[in-house]
Every structure is written in C-alpha cells, then in structure tokens.
Design a protein around this motif. Structure first.
Motif, PDB file in Angstrom:
ATOM      1  N   GLY A   3       0.832  -1.186   0.000  1.00  0.00           N
ATOM      2  CA  GLY A   3       0.000   0.000   0.000  1.00  0.00           C
ATOM      3  C   GLY A   3       0.873   1.245   0.000  1.00  0.00           C
ATOM      4  O   GLY A   3       1.869   1.300   0.727  1.00  0.00           O
ATOM      5  N   VAL A   4       0.505   2.215  -0.826  1.00  0.00           N
ATOM      6  CA  VAL A   4       1.300   3.443  -0.937  1.00  0.00           C
ATOM      7  C   VAL A   4       0.528   4.598  -0.323  1.00  0.00           C
ATOM      8  O   VAL A   4      -0.616   4.862  -0.717  1.00  0.00           O
ATOM      9  N   ALA A   5       1.169   5.276   0.621  1.00  0.00           N
ATOM     10  CA  ALA A   5       0.532   6.415   1.266  1.00  0.00           C
ATOM     11  C   ALA A   5       1.159   7.715   0.769  1.00  0.00           C
ATOM     12  O   ALA A   5       2.374   7.890   0.834  1.00  0.00           O
ATOM     13  N   GLY A   6       0.339   8.625   0.260  1.00  0.00           N
ATOM     14  CA  GLY A   6       0.830   9.905  -0.248  1.00  0.00           C
ATOM     15  C   GLY A   6       0.929   9.869  -1.752  1.00  0.00           C
ATOM     16  O   GLY A   6       1.786   9.182  -2.299  1.00  0.00           O
ATOM     17  N   ALA A  59      -4.740  -7.111   3.791  1.00  0.00           N
ATOM     18  CA  ALA A  59      -4.004  -7.543   2.598  1.00  0.00           C
ATOM     19  C   ALA A  59      -2.681  -6.783   2.459  1.00  0.00           C
ATOM     20  O   ALA A  59      -1.760  -7.237   1.771  1.00  0.00           O
ATOM     21  N   VAL A  60      -2.600  -5.653   3.104  1.00  0.00           N
ATOM     22  CA  VAL A  60      -1.395  -4.816   2.996  1.00  0.00           C
ATOM     23  C   VAL A  60      -0.303  -5.347   3.921  1.00  0.00           C
ATOM     24  O   VAL A  60      -0.436  -5.258   5.146  1.00  0.00           O
ATOM     25  N   ARG A  61       0.746  -5.876   3.338  1.00  0.00           N
ATOM     26  CA  ARG A  61       1.856  -6.367   4.173  1.00  0.00           C
ATOM     27  C   ARG A  61       2.943  -5.309   4.308  1.00  0.00           C
ATOM     28  O   ARG A  61       3.639  -5.233   5.304  1.00  0.00           O
ATOM     29  N   GLY A  62       3.110  -4.501   3.241  1.00  0.00           N
ATOM     30  CA  GLY A  62       4.137  -3.468   3.285  1.00  0.00           C
ATOM     31  C   GLY A  62       3.533  -2.108   2.980  1.00  0.00           C
ATOM     32  O   GLY A  62       2.721  -1.972   2.064  1.00  0.00           O
TER      33      GLY A  62
END
Lengths: 320, 320, 320, 320
Positions: A3-6, A59-62
């Motif tokens: 997951g990407v934040a920003g 589902a988000v591991r990283g």
C-alpha cells in the motif's frame, strides 16, 4: 500486498512501479482531488482517505510512505506498530532519536524498515561500490560529492537536507563506516534559516575523509561523486549520458630510486558500460526482496539510521 | 636598478622578465654552478654570491627574492633594512607576526613590499575583479576555488600552502575584506604532517563566504574560481584555452505573483575575450610602477599580510 | 653522418633532434643571417651555404631537406643522385610524376627516400594502426578526419596541401591501400585560387571509404581522426591532453530474433594510456633505422608516393 | 477544423498538439487497434478508418498527413484536390516531379502546402536565421551540418533521406537559395542499397557552399550546424542543454600594415538565451497561421519543393 501512502509529488512514481510489479493493492491520500485522479488509474487498488484505514487493510503487508517529510517518522512508527513492513521516503526522520526508535521497533518485530535512498539503487553507484569492495581502487582515501546547480530553491528544507541526503547516503554506503567527525558550514542567502550553500566535512575512524559541496545557487550543474583510492580513482557523474562512471588509473607511487619520494602516475582511463535499469524500479524490487525475507533487513534499517544521525550532527555543526 | 636573488626554480623567469624590461642590473645566487650558467646570459648584470653583496650594490634599488620559502622573511627584512624595495615570492613569510613586522618596516621607510602573487596579474582574474567592482554581478555572495589534480606531491609544503596560496590571494583580492572565520580540514595521506587534501571555509564580516578545495590526489585537473553574485555568476577557469572567463546571467529572483517565493532564471552566457598578456610580465611591471611611486604601496604590502594571516589561521584550524 | 638543409621554419627542429641523437655533422642554409645564428649552436656541424657543398661532404650519408616546398623535389633528386639517403619534408613533391621519379631513383640505388609525415610517428596514430592491424575494430568501414580551426591563413598553399596532407598520410597508412576514387570540393574565399575550405572523399577497392573536412575558417578547433570498424570505433583527438585515443565498443549487430534487422549496441569506452614520446624524435630515429638498413625502405618510399598521387588526384578533382 | 491522418509513430504528437490548441476535430487511421486506443483519448474528434471519409468531413479545413513516407505524395494530392489545406510530414514527396505537382495544385487552389520540417521551428534555428538576416555574421561563406550517431539503423530510408532532410531543410532555409551543384558520396555497409554514411556538398549561385556529414554508424553523437560568416561564426548544437547557439567573434581580416596578408582574430564568445518553446507546437501554430491567411503560403510550399529537389539531385549523385 503493498500500500502506498501519499500521492502528491513522488508517491505516484512509487505506486506506478509497485503496480507494474503486480503487488499494489492499496493507496492512501488525504486530498480528495488526488484520490479522484488516481482511483481510475489503479482499479486493482483500494483507495483510502485515512492512514489508519490503510493500516487496517489486512491484505497490505508493506506500507510505502511518500507523504510530506515532517510526517515520515510518525507514520512509519504507526505502520511498524501495526505490524507492517515499511519503505519510507528520505529522510525517514528528522532526528537521530526518532530513527533509532524506528530501528528498534522494526528490530523488535522483525519488520523491514527501508528508507527510500534512490541513488543507492543507481547502477552507477552500484558499480562504485563493487569497484571499492573488490579492491580495484586500493585503499579508499577520500570521497567527495558535488551537487550544485542553479536549481529549485526550497524554503522548508536547506541544501543539506534537500541535496546532501543523496550524497551522504551514498558516501556512507560506499564506506560503510560511522563518521567520527561531522562538520558543516554554509549560509542562508535567500531565506533566513534555510542554507543555500553548504560545505560538509566528515572524518571516519579508518582515517578516510569525505566532503560535500551542496548549493542551489551555482552556475555549474553538477551531480558528481569522486572516490580517490590509493591505486585508482573513480568518478560517478550523473550529468553524463554515456559516461556515468569513469575509472582512472591514477595514483601516487614511491619511486625506489629516489629515496622514497612520492611521484604520481597516470595510466588508462576506463568507462564501463552501466546498465540503464531504472533506479526506482530496483529500489522497489529491493523492498519486495526484503519483505520476502531475502537480504539483511537489520542492516538496511541501521544504514538508514546512520544517515539520519550524520544529518543531525551536520545540522548541529552548521547551526552551532 | 633591479637585482634578483635566487636562480633556482622560479628566479630565472623573474630575471628574464626584468632583463626584457631593461632594468636588471644584478643577480645573486649561492650555488656556483647556477652562477656560472647565468653569468654569460646576462652580461649587463653583476653576479653576486652573497646576499649582503647584492644589498651593498648602490645601483640596486629593488630586490627580487626568489629563494627557498623558509628564507623569504629573513631576506626581505634585510633588504628592507638596507633601504631596498622588495618583491618577494609567495609566501613572503610563514607567520603572521613576521609579515606584520615586514609591513611595518616597509611603511616606516616608505618602501615597496610586494608579494609575488602571480595569479593576481592574470588578465582573467583582473576581469573578475572588474566585473565585481562595477557591480555587474550584484552583491557577491560566495567565492570558491577548485585547485585539484594528480600532480606534484610536495613533502615540505602541504596543499594549503602550495596550492591554496594562489586561490586565497585571489579570493582576498576580489572581496577585499579580512575573513572573520577561517576553518580548514584535511588529511596527510602520503607524507606525515603534509596534508594532500585540504578543504577551507572562510566567512567575512559582510556575510560573504568562500571555500577552497585543494588536492594533489585527484582525478580531475581543475584550476577554477567561481564567483556567485546575486545577479550574475562568473567562472575563471585556467584550464580552458579560449574560455578563461565565463559570465552567466543566472540568478535567484522573487516572483511578485507567488507570494515572495524564490525562483531562479538563466539567461545569456558571455565569454569575454581575455588579453593573452603574460601575468609574470604584468607582475614585474607592477613592481616597477610601485618603485616609481605610482600606485598604493601601503595597500599592496597590507594585502600581502592579509594573505599570510589567513594562511596562518587556516593552518591553525587544520592542525587544531 | 646527417646533414640538414634549410634552417627556416621547421629545419631547426630537425637539426636539434639529430644533434640530440649525436649524428648531426652538417648544416646548409642559403640565408647568411640564419647561418650566422645557427653556426655557434652546433659547433660539431659544418655549415654550408650551397646544397652542392653539402652533397660533396663525404661524411654526410643522409640529407634532411627542410627547404621551401617548391624546392623539395629538385633537392631530393640531386641528393639521391649524389648517393645520399633522403628525409624530405612533406610534401616531397607536388606532382605524382616527380615523386614516382624519386621513388625509382631511390630504388635503383637502394637509398632511403622518407617523407617527413610527422603525424605517422605520433604514438596515438601508432595505437590506431595497432588496433586496426590486430583486428580489434573488426573490418574497418570508414575513416574520416577533421582538421578545422580559425588558424593560419596561407596564401601559397591551400587547405588540402597545408592541412590535408597530415590526415591523408595517416588515412593511407592506416588502410594501406591505394584509393580508387578521389573527389574534392571546396572554395577559395580569401585568396583567389587558394581554397580555405575543402572536403575530400576517397573510396578504396576494398569498399572502405574516407573523408576529410579541412578548413582554416572555422570556429571549432579540431584535429581528429575517427575510424569506424564493424566491431569497435576509435577516435584519435590531438586536441585532447589526456584522452588522445578513445576506443568505443559501439557496433551494429543483427538480432537473430527480429528477422535480421540491424540494431546497434554500445558498451565500454576505453582510453588507453598513450606514451608521451615526441613524434619528431621518433621520426628522426626511424630515418636513422632505415639508413642503417633496418625496416622496409622501399615501402616507406612507395607510401610517400601514394600520398602525393592522392593529393594530385584530389587537386585535379578540386579544380576540375 | 484540423484532421490528423496516421496515428503510428509521429501522428499522435501532432494530434496532441492540435488538440491542445483546441482545433482537433478528426482523426484517421487504417489500423483498428490504433483507432481503438486513440478514440477515448480524443472524445471531441471523429475517428475515421478511410482517408476519403476524412476528406469528406466538411468540418475539416486542414489535413495533417503523418502516414508512412511512400504515401505522402498521394494523400497530399488527394487532400489538396478535395480543397483541404495540408501539413505533410517530411519528405512530402520522394521525387521533384511529385512535389512540383503538389505545389502547383496548392497554388491553383490557393491552399496551404506545408511540409513538417520540424527543425525549422526550433528557436535555435530561428536565432541562426535572425543572426544571418540582420547581417551580424557578415557575408555567409559556408554552412555545414554534422548529424552523426550510433543510432537507429533504417532499412527503408538511407542516411540522406532519414537524417539529411533535417539539415538540408535548415541549410536551404538559412541561405534561401537554390543550389547550383549537389554532390553526394557514401556507402551502404549494412543493408544493400541503403547508405549508412553519406557526405553531401552543395554550391550556390552566390558562391556560398554547404556540406553535410550524415551517419548512423559513428561514435560521436552530433547534431550540429555551423555557419561561417566573414565577420562572425555561429554554431547550433542540439546536443547541448544550455548552449544551443554559440556566436563566435572569429574572423579573417586583412592587416593594412602587412601588404594585405590575411590574418585571423578571435574575440568574445556569446551564448544567447534561447527560448525553450516546443518546436512541434510552433510548427502546428505556424500551420494554423497559414490556414488563417497569415504569412506567405506560396513561399512555404515552394521552400518545401526546394528541399525535395535538392534531395533528388543528391540521391542521383549518390547513386550515379
């Protein structure tokens, strides 16, 4: 899985790369317009407005953190606390105490804490590292970086944090040593408190030295690292298209017939072909490798902390 | 009218130039072989073995000292005491106390005390000075020098005294200010106690800063001075054949429509034709002008002292 | 053993070199002032005013002709007829018929007839030859020279004869083939009948091609030869200080997976260290070797004739 | 108002620019996949499969032809016959007879026939033209282009048509004269009948000359045009980022005190700031201006014909 934040300035590049690698499953952005823009582009990724929602996604591991710099530490801490592996844009924190806390947290839970030092994944920098490590240059004496330009003038980050973080991460990566002396000098010509021109000097326990010349008020456009070894010298010049890395057979030597006087000799010059692989893609792949349990995740986190510690000491020297 | 002492490395060039100018009347050299070699070449000049003999020659009004560095101060003192004008190779002394004594002596007797800072007489450096003085660059913010090379490794003089004296003399000439902070860092990789790589930082009361990167262990061959002004930037590059001086219309500027944010702009680049006059000839002519009563001999002596004082402070910092 | 005729522009350099090699025994110069100037400098050499006097000197085994170009052929002919080995400045003759006569004369008497093509003795050109001969470049396809500058404008010799003779001698030396097609175009902008800008195209029986761009009305200062091989390319750049010869792993190649389409690939770049030996000294030594019976004196004479024949054909094309 | 035919390699760039300018109303492409790809991107443009359908669209006043080269002439003819203004990619035709027919057709119906010589709209080339036209360079003597690289090897077009068309269009634009002599030489090393290396020489009635060195088998990456004037020289170098145009005060001159001998002098070098406007946008705007009745549409068509005529003559020479 990632997951990407920003999704402001740099985040979209990270999202695109992880999507190309087939592992993007979530996005997170507080700005509604940006959410609206990127939602259709990534139909396979869930879009969140809140960071906690992202962290709650099993589902988000990283988690990849590409938010504004002042938020890095806090978001990285929360992500690690939530049991997520973390790739955080540089600098991962603004104080040594913060990064040390993150490193400890990651170590406790055996999670990845990888700072996004893009330049470390440049094939030209990898070539420098390899030349040093196989002993091609002989003992390394001095490394120095020139990052100068009439470029973007920032008002929230000085030249040390904005430009120097690149060279510093590479210098510490190449020498793999904690500096024992960190001195910085410079001036804030345009915006009070934000240094435009900074010179940094580092000394290492092994006796090696390093220097950085950082400026966004300069007529020369330079992005260059020079490594002086006792047997060869090598230059990484990121402004060159075809000659990113040049190895010089240049060295001092002691003539036996002149009572030990130092002479110098110049020999062949060699420009090895450097792969044109995209550094950002290599960085993302490295994160996935670490998440998958390959590589040394403790060292990666610790290397990131070393950069922040040196930045803090240089900042103290600059302000002192 | 002019007597030259020392016919080793650099003295013959001075002798030839003063002879060409028609004013050479005496030579002085302790080495018999050198005396023998140069006597036939200068039939109009008396050849002396002893410095006192040279000083006793009433026809000699000006003495040129090109002997080994450690003798400079003592010979200059004796020449001034004997009422002779003095041109002394750089550095004229190795300690601030010595040069201050020489300056006072010259002032007392109203004699010329001119250090042989050759680079000050380079038409390219004169062009820099002129551009600064007419305000073409706007307020000068930063000057920095790069003097790097895989070159002659000295064992009796470090890179600061051997290479840095050139840039330092020019930086102080251009800014015409006494530095309030002098910091130097470096390492002695080849010969203990003789630094091969030196970085110097200077800060001036006006807020200007300067930097020197000095090394004879370097793959790049650089002899370059960069001046960053608030309106233009200019580079003097002595490795260039045809482009010694380049003026860049590059500057930061504040857009009024963006709430005072800093932007940058790049405009024309200009490479003025620089006369090809020989700096050494210009230096010799300047000495004759000063001896003839033209120019400001007090300022020339004081400028020379300023260089030695800064060298001493940088040396203290380097060793400290 | 060696006598040098002509002490104007280039002759003194030849005299000095043969004197350094310990074989200069005679000099010849029609101008009395020049005779007077050089007589004291070479006390071991007899000085003659007339060429016949030089030829009558039995100690002289080899004659070096450095007189004005229009006299070369006649003096070389007389020297060979007198049984002397000959080193004659370029061009040795202005017409193919003349050089063929000289070559025949030398062959008949088994004498050396060596033209002074200085560039052939440049270590960088020798490196090109070696790279070609060992097959490093693969099949050579094309050689081209750029000799451009805003330089000395001649009024008695055009750019082809003044500048082109250098590149042509090297091109023919590298390819070792007689061109089957010689085409030249150009214009005489400054002096009527004397071309300032000349372009030459040569085609060889093997299918190789060559080109020369010659001009003394040009903003670029270029002295460069480029050799394009099927496997590598190499550049000799005489304006470079440290990178005289650069070898590029650049080549076209046929991808097998794309139905035989041509692609290109770029690999390493290599700058071999080139010895700094003085070409003129090497040329003089080569003459002595030939005189001593070493090497292939017939080939040297014939190679010289090939250059004159090509110059004549290019001149015919230029004027035609 | 504008319809673009051909969405393969270059057409999409033209479509995007005309769309940005708000005048794209139709697209035409025979390939169904490409039609499908571009239909959603341009919701305001009708998509046609057949060229006749495009021509039948009354809203289309100007047709832009970006189809494969062999189709240019026929499609341009049909478009002009249908009363449409035409912008056709280079070369607009492969034979002089064809382009003359197109020019006549356009003149008859007072339609625009503009070839897409992109380089003519480069602000750097415009600067050259301006410098020439205001007389800054004095009389222009010689123009030459270097377009060399290890680049894309074409099998359907030789280096003259693929690379040379760029330089030729600029040379004829700068000199605005029909060449009286067109000579070309070269070789087909890789693909039979397709020359990889081509040299062209042109002579003009005014006495000016021009030359082109064209190659895709070359170690140097050059895209450069040099203009030699009697008073100044100027270079347009498209590989430079910051120094696209350099003006040299270099010229021959006759010293009055040396009986009319030619000397040379070098003065200032000047690098004017060149606007960073996108050439393709400027080209599209120029087409719209011509369609709107501004500018000299007859001259534009005739200039295009001049390029094709010169290409045909050079091709005849190359093959002859």
């Amino acid at each position: 899985m990632i997951g990407v934040a920003g999704l402001g300035y740099w985040g979209p590049n990270l999202a695109r790369n992880f999507d190309d690698l087939g592992v993007l499953c979530a996005l997170c952005e507080v700005d509604a317009d940006l959410r609206e823009r990127y939602t259709p582009r990534y139909p396979n990724a869930r879009m969140y407005a809140g960071f906690d929602d992202l962290l709650a996604d099993d589902a988000v591991r990283g988690v990849v953190i590409a938010t504004p710099v002042p938020t890095h530490y806090d978001l990285a801490r929360r992500a690690l606390s939530a049991g997520k592996h973390v790739l955080v844009e540089k600098p991962p924190a603004m104080r040594a105490g913060e990064i040390d806390e993150l490193v400890a947290l990651a170590a406790d839970r055996d999670l990845v804490l990888m700072p996004g030092h893009l330049l470390l994944y440049h094939p030209g920098v990898r070539k420098l590292k390899q030349l040093i490590d196989v002993g091609e240059l002989g003992e390394v004496l001095c490394v120095y970086g020139n990052r100068q330009n009439l470029g973007i003038v920032r008002t929230n980050e000085n030249a040390l944090w904005s430009l120097g973080v690149h060279d510093l991460s590479v210098i510490l990566y190449l020498l793999d040593e904690e500096p024992e002396l960190c001195v910085a000098h410079g001036r804030d010509f345009l915006t009070e408190g934000v240094e435009d021109v900074v010179f940094c000097y580092l000394r290492f326990p092994s006796g090696k030295i390093a220097h950085m010349h950082l400026s966004w008020l300069d007529p020369h456009k330079m992005r260059r690292l020079t490594v002086v070894g006792r047997e060869k010298m090598v230059v990484f010049d990121d402004m060159e298209l075809e000659r990113k890395v040049t190895v010089y057979e240049k060295a001092p030597w002691k003539r036996t017939d002149t009572y030990g006087e130092w002479q110098t000799r110049s020999g062949d010059i060699f420009v090895p072909k450097i792969p044109t692989d995209e550094p950002l893609k290599l960085e993302c792949q490295e994160f996935l490798r670490l998440v998958a349990g390959e590589g040394d995740r403790r060292k990666v986190a610790e290397d990131g902390a070393r950069v922040v510690r040196a930045l803090e000491r240089l900042t103290d020297s600059l302000r002192g």
